[in-house]
Design an enzyme around this catalytic site. Structure first.
Site, mmCIF file in Angstrom:
data_model
loop_
_atom_site.group_PDB
_atom_site.id
_atom_site.type_symbol
_atom_site.label_atom_id
_atom_site.label_comp_id
_atom_site.label_asym_id
_atom_site.label_seq_id
_atom_site.Cartn_x
_atom_site.Cartn_y
_atom_site.Cartn_z
ATOM 1 N N TYR A 80 0.576 -1.177 0.060
ATOM 2 C CA TYR A 80 0.165 0.017 0.027
ATOM 3 C C TYR A 80 0.870 1.254 -0.265
ATOM 4 C CZ TYR A 80 -3.688 -3.154 2.052
ATOM 5 O OH TYR A 80 -4.685 -4.147 2.259
ATOM 6 N N ASP A 94 -9.581 6.788 10.360
ATOM 7 C CA ASP A 94 -9.709 8.004 8.615
ATOM 8 C C ASP A 94 -10.449 8.845 8.595
ATOM 9 O OD1 ASP A 94 -12.021 6.235 8.200
ATOM 10 O OD2 ASP A 94 -11.424 5.251 6.371
ATOM 11 N N ARG A 186 -4.983 1.692 8.314
ATOM 12 C CA ARG A 186 -6.253 2.570 9.309
ATOM 13 C C ARG A 186 -5.461 2.477 10.815
ATOM 14 N NH1 ARG A 186 -11.705 2.160 9.723
ATOM 15 N NH2 ARG A 186 -11.483 0.071 8.337
#
Length: 231
Positions: A80, A94, A186
């Site tokens: 990611y 988030d 997250r």
């Protein structure tokens, strides 16, 4: 060019998930488009690993008999890229929820940010976000969270093999992470903020790889539908 038999016997489709779409919505859209294109009553379509609505990037979609391979694709290492905002937290970790707390950041230096990443390499104990689709007692965690109910969440062990800081712009920290199945980026953002004696939340996330599949080889939903109509 693929025909109806190709989709039924099984295809692996690499889709670049757009912002604000759920992974489920992407699967539903593609299933509907394939059924329409080939006048099918039904066809199996599934994805190999959920992306949050606020994340973009690689979604591996399997059709027909390839849906049997979903578990093996899900188990593969993922990569990611994204941005962590330091100095504040949100309940969802988030931008799905509003900032609920702010923290001092004057002590945070570039050197400290880069040094702190080392704490997150290897096996890490991680608490999933309360705003997540994990099930507990038959309900998804986000259902408890939205109802304002407290829920006891157990930590899980995940593996992070790479955590690289790619740019720092004020309180915005760009990163690249390579991790095992089940890792919540997250949660990493939230834990990273804590480790810096501050706070942190995720403001952007993009999945770039699942195993050998790369987002550079994926197509948009629109491009897939255009190709499908010409098949």
């Amino acid at each position: 060019m693929h025909n109806v038999d190709d989709y039924l016997s099984g295809q692996v489709l690499l889709i670049d998930k757009p912002l604000h779409w759920t992974s489920f919505q992407v699967v539903n859209k593609l299933r509907w488009e394939i059924r329409q294109a080939f006048k099918l009553k039904k066809i199996k379509v599934g994805h190999a690993g959920t992306l949050d609505p606020l994340a973009t990037g690689l979604l591996v979609i399997c059709t027909g008999k390839m849906t049997k391979e979903i578990d093996s694709f899900q188990a593969q290492t993922k990569e990611y890229t994204g941005t962590i905002v330091l100095g504040s937290t949100t309940p969802s970790f988030d931008l799905e929820t509003e900032i609920n707390e702010t923290f001092p950041t004057h002590h945070i230096t570039e050197a400290l940010i880069k040094e702190t990443t080392k704490q997150f390499i290897g096996e890490v104990q991680q608490f999933p976000p309360v705003f997540s689709a994990i099930k507990k007692d038959g309900k998804r965690l986000y259902e408890f969270a939205r109802a304002g109910e407290e829920v006891d969440i157990k930590p899980r062990t995940v593996n992070i093999s790479e955590f690289e800081i790619t740019a720092i712009n004020g309180l915005n920290v760009n990163f690249r992470v390579v991790c095992s199945k089940g890792t919540y980026i997250r949660s990493l953002a939230n834990d990273f903020g804590k480790a810096l004696q501050s706070g942190g939340h995720l403001s952007a996330l993009r999945r770039t790889k699942i195993g050998e599949f790369h987002v550079d080889d994926s197509v948009s939903i629109e491009t897939f539908i255009t190709k499908l109509s010409s098949e």
